[in-house]
Write a protein that holds these residues in place. Structure first.
Motif, mmCIF file in Angstrom:
data_model
loop_
_atom_site.group_PDB
_atom_site.id
_atom_site.type_symbol
_atom_site.label_atom_id
_atom_site.label_comp_id
_atom_site.label_asym_id
_atom_site.label_seq_id
_atom_site.Cartn_x
_atom_site.Cartn_y
_atom_site.Cartn_z
ATOM 1 N N VAL A 1 15.405 1.106 -74.584
ATOM 2 C CA VAL A 1 14.069 1.240 -75.281
ATOM 3 C C VAL A 1 14.068 0.714 -76.482
ATOM 4 O O VAL A 1 14.656 0.799 -77.445
ATOM 5 C CB VAL A 1 13.838 2.786 -75.403
ATOM 6 N N THR A 2 12.920 0.032 -76.596
ATOM 7 C CA THR A 2 12.450 -0.897 -77.811
ATOM 8 C C THR A 2 11.233 -0.132 -78.436
ATOM 9 O O THR A 2 10.409 -0.057 -77.814
ATOM 10 C CB THR A 2 12.215 -2.409 -77.507
ATOM 11 N N LYS B 1 7.521 0.130 -77.025
ATOM 12 C CA LYS B 1 6.609 -0.955 -76.407
ATOM 13 C C LYS B 1 7.490 -1.651 -75.377
ATOM 14 O O LYS B 1 6.602 -2.310 -74.486
ATOM 15 C CB LYS B 1 6.518 -1.801 -77.452
ATOM 16 N N GLU B 2 8.796 -1.486 -75.166
ATOM 17 C CA GLU B 2 9.359 -2.172 -73.992
ATOM 18 C C GLU B 2 10.556 -1.386 -73.545
ATOM 19 O O GLU B 2 11.132 -0.435 -74.353
ATOM 20 C CB GLU B 2 9.844 -3.652 -74.323
ATOM 21 N N TRP B 3 10.586 -1.240 -72.287
ATOM 22 C CA TRP B 3 11.866 -0.395 -71.687
ATOM 23 C C TRP B 3 12.417 -1.172 -70.527
ATOM 24 O O TRP B 3 11.672 -1.777 -69.809
ATOM 25 C CB TRP B 3 11.343 1.041 -71.513
ATOM 26 N N THR B 4 13.889 -0.659 -70.225
ATOM 27 C CA THR B 4 14.244 -1.073 -68.962
ATOM 28 C C THR B 4 15.122 0.033 -68.368
ATOM 29 O O THR B 4 15.527 0.865 -69.141
ATOM 30 C CB THR B 4 15.090 -2.375 -68.888
ATOM 31 N N VAL B 5 15.253 0.108 -67.094
ATOM 32 C CA VAL B 5 15.924 1.168 -66.462
ATOM 33 C C VAL B 5 16.972 0.288 -65.368
ATOM 34 O O VAL B 5 16.502 -0.416 -64.794
ATOM 35 C CB VAL B 5 15.272 2.291 -65.699
ATOM 36 N N ASP B 6 18.293 0.282 -65.772
ATOM 37 C CA ASP B 6 19.186 -0.107 -64.894
ATOM 38 C C ASP B 6 20.438 0.793 -64.594
ATOM 39 O O ASP B 6 21.231 1.161 -65.163
ATOM 40 C CB ASP B 6 19.884 -1.239 -65.715
ATOM 41 N N ALA C 1 22.988 13.526 -70.623
ATOM 42 C CA ALA C 1 22.507 12.277 -71.285
ATOM 43 C C ALA C 1 22.915 11.966 -72.663
ATOM 44 O O ALA C 1 22.897 13.143 -73.498
ATOM 45 C CB ALA C 1 21.121 12.010 -70.963
ATOM 46 N N THR C 2 23.368 10.911 -73.096
ATOM 47 C CA THR C 2 23.514 10.536 -74.450
ATOM 48 C C THR C 2 22.680 9.450 -75.047
ATOM 49 O O THR C 2 22.436 8.627 -74.045
ATOM 50 C CB THR C 2 25.033 10.156 -74.530
ATOM 51 N N ALA C 3 22.534 9.205 -76.324
ATOM 52 C CA ALA C 3 21.916 8.195 -76.836
ATOM 53 C C ALA C 3 22.337 7.395 -78.176
ATOM 54 O O ALA C 3 23.283 7.998 -78.863
ATOM 55 C CB ALA C 3 20.538 8.487 -77.165
ATOM 56 N N GLU C 4 22.417 6.331 -78.161
ATOM 57 C CA GLU C 4 22.903 5.424 -79.285
ATOM 58 C C GLU C 4 21.682 4.550 -79.795
ATOM 59 O O GLU C 4 20.810 4.064 -79.010
ATOM 60 C CB GLU C 4 23.910 4.605 -78.897
ATOM 61 N N THR D 1 16.046 -0.185 -81.452
ATOM 62 C CA THR D 1 16.383 0.119 -80.082
ATOM 63 C C THR D 1 17.131 1.327 -79.890
ATOM 64 O O THR D 1 17.999 1.848 -80.780
ATOM 65 C CB THR D 1 17.069 -0.953 -79.184
ATOM 66 N N VAL D 2 16.887 2.259 -78.740
ATOM 67 C CA VAL D 2 17.743 3.186 -78.239
ATOM 68 C C VAL D 2 18.266 2.922 -76.913
ATOM 69 O O VAL D 2 17.306 2.531 -75.896
ATOM 70 C CB VAL D 2 16.924 4.570 -78.292
ATOM 71 N N THR D 3 19.356 2.905 -76.544
ATOM 72 C CA THR D 3 20.184 2.938 -75.527
ATOM 73 C C THR D 3 20.494 4.306 -74.962
ATOM 74 O O THR D 3 21.051 5.135 -75.592
ATOM 75 C CB THR D 3 21.391 2.258 -75.334
ATOM 76 N N ILE D 4 20.012 4.826 -73.806
ATOM 77 C CA ILE D 4 20.307 6.315 -73.276
ATOM 78 C C ILE D 4 21.104 5.972 -72.142
ATOM 79 O O ILE D 4 20.914 5.133 -71.062
ATOM 80 C CB ILE D 4 18.886 6.857 -72.555
#
Length: 519
Positions: free
Chosen positions: A104-105, A93-98, A148-151, A158-161
């Motif tokens: 990712v939420t 539903k939400e995301w940001t790229v920095d 790429a790794t994901a937590e 939330t997922v942090t890639i």
């Protein structure tokens, strides 16, 4: 990353004759908007597929057929709007790229077909599975950037890639990655003939070679941009029926025995004449690959150039599209294309039969193309053989079904020349197929391309921000064409026709858009 062979139905690769598919495309009507059509709930929607999808594990193959059925049972994190190209919500539903971090939420309340909740950990596990080279997923480097790794944080959803390097179109790739639910992740073998996803439909019957039946899931509310299964006109049952002959599919459509079929050959004209509903998708239908690997005549750059110079690609483009298409201009052409332009025509080697004859005389080649791609493509293949033989080559052409074609491309390597269109919307999704490790080394560079100029261009483009790197991406593609390493040669507007139903086909089949019509 259809890979998908252009036939009727995916990475996309996403349409007929594509190995790879990503989202894009247009429709000439709006089944989910204001329409004068009379919709009826329930019923059965039947769509033809040009070939069997094979093993149903959604992350095991990028064939167009598997990509099409994946849309029924599996969701992706995002979707790409077919007109604007903007990223929209689906599982996320939400995301940001920095920089190299993507946050990712997930939507709350997403459930799987077995009733279990979809968790952030499950999403992270999907990314880890595809990202592990030992699993040999064709989506590694295509939809999931290498390294790429994901937590996951299940409490926060939330997922942090974390990316190993900048990936300018990372969200576009993730918008095509089917997410498998936890039970399927723990038992991959079960995915061969069943589904374990969060999608709007669930597989209830599998009859390989004939049909696959899916049943609607009540309570589904997290589709593309909030699409649900409670919309008026949604069918209760979807049947994907295997119909390899395009003419037969057209006849079944006209008789009302099926509700949808993708048609790219001459039969499209007679369906148009009947005024049937249809959607349109710009797609690559002609792309010529050479086997660069050792043990093939085509491992020689001089031979690849000669095979290219022997052909009249303008004529081939016309024949392969039944006079409706045009020469290809970019490698990534599915709408909305991230980098529109022309990387091909200015770099395409000119036809020179005399130069070709000096190299090809007496050399023998095996040429493969999809028998499911329609009569026009078959006619173009015959023309190509005539032109090669006029230059002194001995060419054995084989029109094979998509299973055999993929078996040769990704398995036996028993081919020298192949027509395998890869359809994607952003140029980065093609990198693993055009460079890097080959099949023997766990990669997807099945033809063994090794072009230093292309690799350097990719490195430079990846360091730029999104579309700012488009000129560099196009220059990299031009290097491949100028060297005759691979030749994309034909694009066409491919139509998916409907009878008794309306739907959207934005590059890939959109099941939540199906609306059954009153008789």
């Amino acid at each position: 990353m259809k890979l998908t062979v252009l036939g009727r139905s995916a990475a996309v690769l996403c349409v007929t004759a594509a190995f790879l598919a990503a989202c894009g495309g247009d429709s000439d009507s709006d089944p989910t908007g204001d329409s004068d059509s009379q919709y009826v709930d329930g019923g059965t929607f039947t769509m033809s597929l040009a070939g069997d999808p094979g093993k149903l594990d959604p992350q095991s193959s990028a064939s167009s057929q598997l990509f099409a059925v994946n849309q029924l049972a599996y969701d992706t994190l995002f979707f790409v709007d077919g007109e604007s190209g903007e990223i929209g919500p689906q599982l996320a539903k939400e995301w940001t790229v920095d920089g190299t971090t993507v946050n990712v939420t997930l939507n709350e309340g997403v459930t799987c077909s077995d009733g279990s909740p979809l968790t952030a950990t499950t999403v992270a596990d999907n990314l880890a599975y595809v990202g592990d080279p030992k699993n040999k997923s064709p989506y590694l480097g295509t939809f999931v950037p290498a390294g790429a790794t994901a937590e996951a944080d299940d409490a926060a959803g939330t997922v942090t890639i974390t990316l190993a390097a900048p990936a300018p179109f990372v969200l576009n790739g993730l918008a095509s990655l089917p997410i498998v639910c936890d039970a399927g992740m723990k038992d991959r073998a079960s995915l061969a003939d069943s589904t374990l996803g969060s999608g709007p439909y669930e597989l209830t019957e599998a009859a390989p070679g004939d049909h696959y039946t899916y049943q609607i899931r009540d309570g589904y509310t997290w589709g593309p941009d909030g699409a649900t299964t409670a919309e008026e006109g949604m069918p209760d049952t979807v049947v994907m029926k295997i119909v390899e002959n395009e003419g037969t599919a057209a006849n079944l459509l006209l008789s009302g025995d099926i509700n949808a079929a993708m048609i790219q050959g001459p039969d499209a004209k007679r369906l148009d004449a009947q005024g049937l509903f249809h959607t349109e998708t710009e797609a690559m239908v002609g792309e010529q690959w050479y086997n660069h690997n050792e043990g093939h005549e085509t491992s020689d750059a001089e031979v690849r150039m000669a095979l290219t110079q022997a052909l009249d690609f303008t004529e081939l483009a016309s024949v392969s599209t039944a006079g409706e298409g045009h020469l290809a201009t970019t490698f990534a052409s599915l709408a909305p294309a991230s980098c529109p332009g022309d990387s091909i025509s200015g770099a395409l080697p000119a036809q020179d039969v005399d130069a070709a004859s000096a190299v090809l005389d007496g050399k023998k080649f095996t040429f493969l193309y999809s028998s499911a791609a329609g009569a026009a493509v078959s006619a173009a293949a015959e023309l190509a053989v005539q032109q090669w033989e006029a230059a002194g080559a001995e060419v054995t052409a084989k029109g094979v079904d998509e299973t055999a074609l993929q078996g040769a491309i990704f398995g036996t390597g028993d081919w020298d020349i192949a027509w395998v269109p890869l359809n994607v919307s952003s140029p980065d999704q093609l990198v693993p197929f055009l460079s890097g490790p080959g099949m023997a080394d766990g990669g997807t560079n099945f033809s063994g391309i090794d072009n230093a100029d292309y690799a350097a261009g990719v490195e430079a483009a990846n360091a730029m921000n999104g579309t700012e790197g488009c000129d560099t991406w196009l220059e990299a593609e031009s290097a491949l064409v100028a060297a005759a390493d691979i030749i994309p040669f034909a694009n066409n507007v491919v139509k998916t026709f409907g009878n008794g139903a309306e739907f959207e086909y934005p590059g890939t089949f959109a099941p939540t858009s199906i609306r059954m019509l009153a008789e």
